[in-house]
Scaffold this motif. Structure first.
Motif, PDB file in Angstrom:
ATOM      1  N   ALA A 170       9.502   6.450 -26.123  1.00 13.08           N
ATOM      2  CA  ALA A 170      10.546   6.374 -25.096  1.00 13.08           C
ATOM      3  C   ALA A 170       9.937   6.539 -23.702  1.00 13.08           C
ATOM      4  N   GLY A 171       9.035   7.486 -23.551  1.00 11.21           N
ATOM      5  CA  GLY A 171       8.381   7.681 -22.257  1.00 11.21           C
ATOM      6  C   GLY A 171       7.490   6.515 -21.885  1.00 11.21           C
ATOM      7  N   LEU A 172       6.728   6.040 -22.839  1.00 13.42           N
ATOM      8  CA  LEU A 172       5.818   4.934 -22.566  1.00 13.42           C
ATOM      9  C   LEU A 172       6.553   3.628 -22.296  1.00 13.42           C
ATOM     10  N   ARG A 173       7.721   3.479 -22.871  1.00 12.27           N
ATOM     11  CA  ARG A 173       8.518   2.266 -22.610  1.00 12.27           C
ATOM     12  C   ARG A 173       8.832   2.177 -21.116  1.00 12.27           C
ATOM     13  N   GLU A 174       9.165   3.310 -20.499  1.00  6.70           N
ATOM     14  CA  GLU A 174       9.451   3.321 -19.066  1.00  6.70           C
ATOM     15  C   GLU A 174       8.204   3.026 -18.233  1.00  6.70           C
ATOM     16  N   ILE A 175       7.085   3.637 -18.598  1.00  2.40           N
ATOM     17  CA  ILE A 175       5.831   3.360 -17.891  1.00  2.40           C
ATOM     18  C   ILE A 175       5.484   1.873 -18.027  1.00  2.40           C
ATOM     19  N   GLY A 176       5.641   1.349 -19.229  1.00  2.33           N
ATOM     20  CA  GLY A 176       5.357  -0.064 -19.485  1.00  2.33           C
ATOM     21  C   GLY A 176       6.248  -0.995 -18.685  1.00  2.33           C
ATOM     22  N   ARG A 177       7.478  -0.583 -18.477  1.00  7.11           N
ATOM     23  CA  ARG A 177       8.391  -1.394 -17.672  1.00  7.11           C
ATOM     24  C   ARG A 177       7.864  -1.506 -16.238  1.00  7.11           C
ATOM     25  N   HIS A 178       7.334  -0.425 -15.720  1.00  6.38           N
ATOM     26  CA  HIS A 178       6.787  -0.437 -14.364  1.00  6.38           C
ATOM     27  C   HIS A 178       5.490  -1.242 -14.285  1.00  6.38           C
ATOM     28  N   THR A 179       4.597  -1.052 -15.256  1.00  6.67           N
ATOM     29  CA  THR A 179       3.329  -1.794 -15.196  1.00  6.67           C
ATOM     30  C   THR A 179       3.583  -3.295 -15.364  1.00  6.67           C
ATOM     31  N   ALA A 180       4.489  -3.658 -16.258  1.00  5.03           N
ATOM     32  CA  ALA A 180       4.795  -5.078 -16.466  1.00  5.03           C
ATOM     33  C   ALA A 180       5.401  -5.693 -15.207  1.00  5.03           C
ATOM     34  N   GLY A 181       6.295  -4.960 -14.559  1.00  8.56           N
ATOM     35  CA  GLY A 181       6.914  -5.459 -13.333  1.00  8.56           C
ATOM     36  C   GLY A 181       5.893  -5.644 -12.216  1.00  8.56           C
ATOM     37  N   ASN A 182       5.026  -4.656 -12.043  1.00  8.40           N
ATOM     38  CA  ASN A 182       3.994  -4.762 -11.015  1.00  8.40           C
ATOM     39  C   ASN A 182       3.033  -5.910 -11.310  1.00  8.40           C
ATOM     40  N   PHE A 183       2.637  -6.037 -12.567  1.00  4.26           N
ATOM     41  CA  PHE A 183       1.716  -7.106 -12.952  1.00  4.26           C
ATOM     42  C   PHE A 183       2.334  -8.475 -12.672  1.00  4.26           C
ATOM     43  N   ALA A 184       3.582  -8.652 -13.088  1.00  2.00           N
ATOM     44  CA  ALA A 184       4.252  -9.944 -12.882  1.00  2.00           C
ATOM     45  C   ALA A 184       4.402 -10.247 -11.389  1.00  2.00           C
ATOM     46  N   ARG A 185       4.808  -9.270 -10.613  1.00  2.00           N
ATOM     47  CA  ARG A 185       5.017  -9.472  -9.178  1.00  2.00           C
ATOM     48  C   ARG A 185       3.709  -9.784  -8.464  1.00  2.00           C
ATOM     49  N   LEU A 186       2.666  -8.991  -8.720  1.00  2.00           N
ATOM     50  CA  LEU A 186       1.392  -9.210  -8.043  1.00  2.00           C
ATOM     51  C   LEU A 186       0.698 -10.489  -8.515  1.00  2.00           C
ATOM     52  N   PHE A 192       0.822  -1.206   0.000  1.00  2.00           N
ATOM     53  CA  PHE A 192       0.000   0.000   0.000  1.00  2.00           C
ATOM     54  C   PHE A 192       0.858   1.260   0.000  1.00  2.00           C
ATOM     55  N   VAL A 193       2.012   1.191   0.632  1.00  2.00           N
ATOM     56  CA  VAL A 193       2.961   2.305   0.582  1.00  2.00           C
ATOM     57  C   VAL A 193       3.642   2.325  -0.780  1.00  2.00           C
ATOM     58  N   ARG A 194       3.982   1.149  -1.267  1.00  2.00           N
ATOM     59  CA  ARG A 194       4.670   1.033  -2.555  1.00  2.00           C
ATOM     60  C   ARG A 194       3.853   1.623  -3.695  1.00  2.00           C
ATOM     61  N   MET A 195       2.539   1.374  -3.687  1.00  2.00           N
ATOM     62  CA  MET A 195       1.714   1.840  -4.800  1.00  2.00           C
ATOM     63  C   MET A 195       1.663   3.360  -4.884  1.00  2.00           C
ATOM     64  N   VAL A 196       1.892   4.038  -3.777  1.00  2.00           N
ATOM     65  CA  VAL A 196       1.937   5.499  -3.789  1.00  2.00           C
ATOM     66  C   VAL A 196       3.354   5.987  -4.072  1.00  2.00           C
ATOM     67  N   ALA A 197       4.322   5.351  -3.455  1.00  2.00           N
ATOM     68  CA  ALA A 197       5.709   5.790  -3.561  1.00  2.00           C
ATOM     69  C   ALA A 197       6.307   5.589  -4.950  1.00  2.00           C
ATOM     70  N   GLU A 198       5.817   4.605  -5.711  1.00  2.00           N
ATOM     71  CA  GLU A 198       6.421   4.307  -7.009  1.00  2.00           C
ATOM     72  C   GLU A 198       6.024   5.293  -8.109  1.00  2.00           C
ATOM     73  N   LYS A 199       4.917   5.997  -7.917  1.00  2.00           N
ATOM     74  CA  LYS A 199       4.415   6.880  -8.974  1.00  2.00           C
ATOM     75  C   LYS A 199       5.391   7.995  -9.349  1.00  2.00           C
ATOM     76  N   PRO A 200       5.914   8.748  -8.371  1.00  2.00           N
ATOM     77  CA  PRO A 200       6.842   9.820  -8.756  1.00  2.00           C
ATOM     78  C   PRO A 200       8.086   9.301  -9.473  1.00  2.00           C
ATOM     79  N   GLN A 201       8.621   8.201  -9.007  1.00  2.13           N
ATOM     80  CA  GLN A 201       9.817   7.642  -9.644  1.00  2.13           C
ATOM     81  C   GLN A 201       9.526   7.211 -11.081  1.00  2.13           C
ATOM     82  N   ALA A 202       8.401   6.561 -11.301  1.00  2.00           N
ATOM     83  CA  ALA A 202       8.034   6.138 -12.651  1.00  2.00           C
ATOM     84  C   ALA A 202       7.842   7.353 -13.560  1.00  2.00           C
ATOM     85  N   ALA A 203       7.226   8.390 -13.040  1.00  4.20           N
ATOM     86  CA  ALA A 203       7.008   9.606 -13.832  1.00  4.20           C
ATOM     87  C   ALA A 203       8.336  10.264 -14.194  1.00  4.20           C
ATOM     88  N   VAL A 204       9.243  10.333 -13.240  1.00  3.44           N
ATOM     89  CA  VAL A 204      10.559  10.929 -13.504  1.00  3.44           C
ATOM     90  C   VAL A 204      11.290  10.138 -14.579  1.00  3.44           C
TER      91      VAL A 204
END
Length: 94
Positions: free
Chosen positions: A64-80, A30-42
């Motif tokens: 290029a920007g979406l590739r980074e967002i996709g990396r985060h969504t794919a990682g979260n999806f795989a982990r969860l 629950f902390v991670r889901m909030v904390a990861e947003k700024p880093q992914a945006a940066v």
């Protein structure tokens, strides 16, 4: 973009199910889901900016920007996805 959208919706669903006690998520999720947003945006803005500086087209900059967002969504999806439902273990034990 479609893949990112589907993964993001699945991640939201798994996190909501975790909050309701139906999905095995650690308390730190629950902390991670909030904390990861700024880093992914940066990271996404950084990648898009670098693509623009290198003279990339609008499509290349967006990609290029979406590739980074996709990396985060794919990682979260795989982990969860590995965590699974929390009620299944209790029912199997009975």
């Amino acid at each position: 973009m479609a893949r990112i959208g589907m993964e993001a919706q699945a991640v939201i669903a798994m996190r909501l199910a975790g909050m309701a006690g139906f999905w095995e998520t650690p308390p730190s999720e629950f902390v991670r889901m909030v904390a990861e947003k700024p880093q992914a945006a940066v990271e996404a803005v950084e990648a898009a900016t670098l693509a623009a500086i290198r003279g990339g087209s609008a499509d290349e900059v967006m990609h290029a920007g979406l590739r980074e967002i996709g990396r985060h969504t794919a990682g979260n999806f795989a982990r969860l996805s590995q965590m699974g439902p929390s009620f299944g273990a209790e029912q199997a034990a009975q």
